[in-house]
Design a protein around this motif. Structure first.
Motif, PDB file in Angstrom:
ATOM      1  N   GLN A 249       0.855  -1.186   0.000  1.00 34.94           N
ATOM      2  CA  GLN A 249       0.000   0.000   0.000  1.00 34.94           C
ATOM      3  C   GLN A 249       0.897   1.245   0.000  1.00 34.94           C
ATOM      4  O   GLN A 249       1.370   1.675   1.042  1.00 34.94           O
ATOM      5  N   LEU A 250       1.142   1.789  -1.174  1.00 33.04           N
ATOM      6  CA  LEU A 250       2.068   2.900  -1.318  1.00 33.04           C
ATOM      7  C   LEU A 250       1.388   4.222  -0.966  1.00 33.04           C
ATOM      8  O   LEU A 250       0.274   4.498  -1.393  1.00 33.04           O
ATOM      9  N   ALA A 251       2.091   5.038  -0.171  1.00 29.27           N
ATOM     10  CA  ALA A 251       1.588   6.364   0.208  1.00 29.27           C
ATOM     11  C   ALA A 251       2.736   7.357   0.111  1.00 29.27           C
ATOM     12  O   ALA A 251       3.900   7.012   0.359  1.00 29.27           O
ATOM     13  N   PHE A 252       2.415   8.588  -0.242  1.00 32.26           N
ATOM     14  CA  PHE A 252       3.412   9.648  -0.393  1.00 32.26           C
ATOM     15  C   PHE A 252       3.544  10.367   0.944  1.00 32.26           C
ATOM     16  O   PHE A 252       2.790  11.289   1.247  1.00 32.26           O
ATOM     17  N   ASN A 286      -9.175   4.047   1.599  1.00 30.56           N
ATOM     18  CA  ASN A 286     -10.400   4.838   1.666  1.00 30.56           C
ATOM     19  C   ASN A 286     -11.231   4.551   0.412  1.00 30.56           C
ATOM     20  O   ASN A 286     -10.731   4.622  -0.702  1.00 30.56           O
ATOM     21  N   GLU A 287     -12.487   4.205   0.604  1.00 28.07           N
ATOM     22  CA  GLU A 287     -13.347   3.856  -0.518  1.00 28.07           C
ATOM     23  C   GLU A 287     -13.561   5.021  -1.479  1.00 28.07           C
ATOM     24  O   GLU A 287     -13.832   4.825  -2.658  1.00 28.07           O
ATOM     25  N   LEU A 288     -13.410   6.253  -0.968  1.00 27.62           N
ATOM     26  CA  LEU A 288     -13.665   7.423  -1.806  1.00 27.62           C
ATOM     27  C   LEU A 288     -12.457   7.814  -2.652  1.00 27.62           C
ATOM     28  O   LEU A 288     -12.595   8.554  -3.622  1.00 27.62           O
ATOM     29  N   SER A 289     -11.286   7.309  -2.318  1.00 23.34           N
ATOM     30  CA  SER A 289     -10.091   7.662  -3.071  1.00 23.34           C
ATOM     31  C   SER A 289      -9.053   6.557  -2.963  1.00 23.34           C
ATOM     32  O   SER A 289      -8.740   6.094  -1.875  1.00 23.34           O
ATOM     33  N   GLU A 290      -8.506   6.160  -4.102  1.00 20.75           N
ATOM     34  CA  GLU A 290      -7.505   5.102  -4.098  1.00 20.75           C
ATOM     35  C   GLU A 290      -6.181   5.573  -3.504  1.00 20.75           C
ATOM     36  O   GLU A 290      -5.335   4.768  -3.147  1.00 20.75           O
ATOM     37  N   GLN A 291      -5.981   6.894  -3.439  1.00 24.00           N
ATOM     38  CA  GLN A 291      -4.724   7.432  -2.951  1.00 24.00           C
ATOM     39  C   GLN A 291      -4.740   7.719  -1.450  1.00 24.00           C
ATOM     40  O   GLN A 291      -3.748   8.169  -0.898  1.00 24.00           O
ATOM     41  N   SER A 292      -5.871   7.485  -0.779  1.00 22.89           N
ATOM     42  CA  SER A 292      -5.949   7.764   0.649  1.00 22.89           C
ATOM     43  C   SER A 292      -6.206   6.483   1.437  1.00 22.89           C
ATOM     44  O   SER A 292      -6.748   5.506   0.915  1.00 22.89           O
ATOM     45  N   PHE A 293      -5.804   6.520   2.722  1.00 23.38           N
ATOM     46  CA  PHE A 293      -5.858   5.325   3.550  1.00 23.38           C
ATOM     47  C   PHE A 293      -6.474   5.625   4.906  1.00 23.38           C
ATOM     48  O   PHE A 293      -6.501   6.763   5.359  1.00 23.38           O
ATOM     49  N   CYS A 294      -6.959   4.558   5.534  1.00 24.28           N
ATOM     50  CA  CYS A 294      -7.487   4.637   6.887  1.00 24.28           C
ATOM     51  C   CYS A 294      -6.686   3.673   7.759  1.00 24.28           C
ATOM     52  O   CYS A 294      -6.647   2.468   7.485  1.00 24.28           O
ATOM     53  N   ALA A 334      -0.343  14.879  20.741  1.00 24.45           N
ATOM     54  CA  ALA A 334      -0.284  16.188  20.080  1.00 24.45           C
ATOM     55  C   ALA A 334       0.678  16.130  18.903  1.00 24.45           C
ATOM     56  O   ALA A 334       0.421  16.706  17.834  1.00 24.45           O
ATOM     57  N   PHE A 335       1.786  15.421  19.090  1.00 21.57           N
ATOM     58  CA  PHE A 335       2.749  15.229  17.999  1.00 21.57           C
ATOM     59  C   PHE A 335       2.091  14.508  16.827  1.00 21.57           C
ATOM     60  O   PHE A 335       2.249  14.896  15.665  1.00 21.57           O
ATOM     61  N   CYS A 336       1.339  13.450  17.131  1.00 24.13           N
ATOM     62  CA  CYS A 336       0.656  12.686  16.080  1.00 24.13           C
ATOM     63  C   CYS A 336      -0.290  13.582  15.285  1.00 24.13           C
ATOM     64  O   CYS A 336      -0.323  13.529  14.047  1.00 24.13           O
ATOM     65  N   LYS A 337      -1.043  14.398  15.980  1.00 25.01           N
ATOM     66  CA  LYS A 337      -1.999  15.288  15.316  1.00 25.01           C
ATOM     67  C   LYS A 337      -1.288  16.253  14.378  1.00 25.01           C
ATOM     68  O   LYS A 337      -1.719  16.460  13.237  1.00 25.01           O
ATOM     69  N   MET A 338      -0.190  16.838  14.834  1.00 30.34           N
ATOM     70  CA  MET A 338       0.531  17.802  14.012  1.00 30.34           C
ATOM     71  C   MET A 338       1.135  17.151  12.774  1.00 30.34           C
ATOM     72  O   MET A 338       1.095  17.712  11.671  1.00 30.34           O
ATOM     73  N   VAL A 339       1.676  15.935  12.928  1.00 27.22           N
ATOM     74  CA  VAL A 339       2.273  15.243  11.781  1.00 27.22           C
ATOM     75  C   VAL A 339       1.195  14.835  10.787  1.00 27.22           C
ATOM     76  O   VAL A 339       1.347  15.017   9.567  1.00 27.22           O
ATOM     77  N   VAL A 340       0.090  14.289  11.294  1.00 24.63           N
ATOM     78  CA  VAL A 340      -1.000  13.860  10.411  1.00 24.63           C
ATOM     79  C   VAL A 340      -1.572  15.054   9.642  1.00 24.63           C
ATOM     80  O   VAL A 340      -1.804  14.975   8.433  1.00 24.63           O
ATOM     81  N   GLU A 341      -1.794  16.154  10.335  1.00 22.83           N
ATOM     82  CA  GLU A 341      -2.344  17.332   9.668  1.00 22.83           C
ATOM     83  C   GLU A 341      -1.350  17.940   8.689  1.00 22.83           C
ATOM     84  O   GLU A 341      -1.741  18.517   7.672  1.00 22.83           O
ATOM     85  N   ALA A 342      -0.052  17.800   8.967  1.00 17.11           N
ATOM     86  CA  ALA A 342       0.962  18.270   8.023  1.00 17.11           C
ATOM     87  C   ALA A 342       0.913  17.455   6.737  1.00 17.11           C
ATOM     88  O   ALA A 342       1.308  17.935   5.664  1.00 17.11           O
ATOM     89  N   HIS A 343       0.408  16.219   6.826  1.00 19.85           N
ATOM     90  CA  HIS A 343       0.207  15.352   5.650  1.00 19.85           C
ATOM     91  C   HIS A 343      -1.195  15.543   5.054  1.00 19.85           C
ATOM     92  O   HIS A 343      -1.643  14.707   4.260  1.00 19.85           O
ATOM     93  N   ASP A 344      -1.890  16.619   5.481  1.00 16.26           N
ATOM     94  CA  ASP A 344      -3.252  16.898   5.005  1.00 16.26           C
ATOM     95  C   ASP A 344      -4.238  15.807   5.416  1.00 16.26           C
ATOM     96  O   ASP A 344      -5.220  15.539   4.704  1.00 16.26           O
ATOM     97  N   GLY A 345      -3.965  15.159   6.539  1.00 15.66           N
ATOM     98  CA  GLY A 345      -4.861  14.123   7.043  1.00 15.66           C
ATOM     99  C   GLY A 345      -5.556  14.574   8.318  1.00 15.66           C
ATOM    100  O   GLY A 345      -5.488  15.738   8.709  1.00 15.66           O
ATOM    101  N   ARG A 346      -6.212  13.635   8.983  1.00 10.13           N
ATOM    102  CA  ARG A 346      -6.873  13.943  10.253  1.00 10.13           C
ATOM    103  C   ARG A 346      -6.803  12.724  11.158  1.00 10.13           C
ATOM    104  O   ARG A 346      -6.722  11.584  10.691  1.00 10.13           O
ATOM    105  N   THR A 360      -8.003   6.548  14.966  1.00 10.33           N
ATOM    106  CA  THR A 360      -8.124   6.439  13.516  1.00 10.33           C
ATOM    107  C   THR A 360      -7.398   7.585  12.836  1.00 10.33           C
ATOM    108  O   THR A 360      -7.556   8.753  13.200  1.00 10.33           O
ATOM    109  N   VAL A 361      -6.597   7.234  11.847  1.00  4.57           N
ATOM    110  CA  VAL A 361      -5.867   8.222  11.035  1.00  4.57           C
ATOM    111  C   VAL A 361      -6.312   8.095   9.594  1.00  4.57           C
ATOM    112  O   VAL A 361      -6.232   7.018   9.001  1.00  4.57           O
ATOM    113  N   HIS A 362      -6.835   9.188   9.049  1.00  5.47           N
ATOM    114  CA  HIS A 362      -7.182   9.245   7.630  1.00  5.47           C
ATOM    115  C   HIS A 362      -6.121  10.071   6.924  1.00  5.47           C
ATOM    116  O   HIS A 362      -5.854  11.202   7.315  1.00  5.47           O
ATOM    117  N   ILE A 363      -5.512   9.517   5.906  1.00  9.28           N
ATOM    118  CA  ILE A 363      -4.471  10.220   5.198  1.00  9.28           C
ATOM    119  C   ILE A 363      -4.516   9.897   3.701  1.00  9.28           C
ATOM    120  O   ILE A 363      -4.948   8.826   3.327  1.00  9.28           O
TER     121      ILE A 363
END
Length: 363
Positions: A249-252, A286-294, A334-346, A360-363
């Protein structure tokens, strides 16, 4: 920066009427202020970085941009929102006052301006500004000291890790002693990671952290993290289950930072997992996008109180949450949140029925 009593306070007067500007400047001349006169709100916005006022006195009715509009823009800018703004207006209706408050105004003066009232309001705003500056100086000093301590801690930590690894590699320890040395090794690794997180959070807040993104297999990343926790799961008698897709499962992503996110979430889950329970790492597209993961980390621990679902990711809430008895909180989240959001995730947390938590991390 602390306001030095020998430094003149800087007042900026904004009005499109030259006579009105001069009148206010004259009324302020009794005080030892440095006064800058600006002819429009647009000019103020363009020169604000250069002017750097302590207080802004601004007319409401101006061409191009009204005082309300300029006030709103300044208060939306984190670099300048701390500057007190006094709106000067001939409008006295309740609606006008509410519009000014909604724009972020700190104080109001009615035309024609009374000199004594003007100077009193300015002094009040300067006290607020000086208190803010003093607080900022103290906070900056604490941040600088914290960073110095973190850097200074690296040397003894490196020495301790070096000699601990030396003992483990000699392979002359009794089984029980080797178990203790392994626990020390894991604790040293966690401490080094914690120090890195503090510095990373600081860099993110200052906008200095650059993500080093590349295409990386999330399956492989998760397996590496899981392997690093094999000893802990064995000692704590917890089952670690990997629910991963069969294909890569490749992710950028920035693999170093994101690996730390997974490590934090898994460490947290294992720390509070009861003996004999199971922790699951689940990855799906993620079912809505092949480039995103849960990505989900599921545990059977004490769980998170619903009223704290948002607070646990806020580093400023950590201390109060700890004092209230809420487990599974710390700077790591808090670190996790900042890194995930820096990747445009939540990132979020939800209950695991009948007990436990699901991160749960959506990215």
């Amino acid at each position: 920066m602390l306001q030095n009593s020998s430094v003149q306070s800087h007042i900026c007067v904004v009005d499109d009427n030259p006579m009105a500007r001069e009148v206010i400047a004259e009324q302020l001349s009794i005080e030892p202020y440095r006064v800058t006169l600006v002819a429009s709100g647009l000019q103020l916005l363009e020169q604000l970085e250069t002017i750097q006022p302590d207080v802004i006195l601004m007319d409401v009715m101006m061409p191009q941009l009204s005082g309300y509009d300029v006030c709103h823009q300044i208060k939306q800018n984190p670099n300048y929102q701390h500057i007190p703004i006094i709106l000067v207006t001939a409008l006295n209706s309740r609606e006008d006052m509410l519009q000014g408050l909604n724009a972020g105004a700190d104080e109001f003066l009615s035309k024609p301006v009374n000199g004594s009232e003007l100077r009193a309001r300015v002094r009040t705003m300067l006290r607020i500004k000086n208190q803010y500056d003093a607080l900022q100086a103290i906070m900056q000093l604490r941040e600088d000291l914290a960073h110095m301590l973190i850097h200074d801690m690296r040397n003894p930590l490196t020495v301790a890790t070096l000699y601990n690894n030396f003992l483990l590699k000699r392979n002359r320890l009794e089984p029980r002693d080797k178990e203790y040395a392994t626990l020390v090794h894991n604790s040293l690794v966690n401490l080094a990671g914690f120090l890195d997180e503090i510095l990373t959070v600081a860099k993110m807040e200052e906008g200095k952290l650059q993500l080093l993104r590349a295409s990386y297999d999330l399956n492989q990343l998760i397996k590496e993290v899981a392997q690093n926790h094999a000893d802990i799961t064995q000692v704590n008698e917890v089952t670690l289950h990997l629910d991963l897709p069969t294909q890569p499962q490749l992710a950028f992503i920035d693999s170093t930072l994101f690996k730390r996110v997974i490590d934090n979430l898994l460490s947290n889950a294992l720390k509070y997992a009861p003996e004999g329970s199971q922790v699951t790492i689940r990855l799906c597209k993620n079912e809505l996008s092949e480039q995103s993961f849960c990505l989900q980390i599921v545990d059977e621990g004490p769980g998170i109180a619903p009223e704290n679902y948002g607070r646990i990711f806020d580093r400023y809430e950590v201390v109060s949450l700890k004092k209230s008895g809420q487990e599974q909180v710390g700077l790591g989240l808090a670190f996790c949140k900042m890194v995930v959001e820096a990747h445009d995730g939540r990132i979020s947390v939800s209950p695991n029925t009948p007990t436990g938590a699901i991160f749960t991390v959506h990215i």
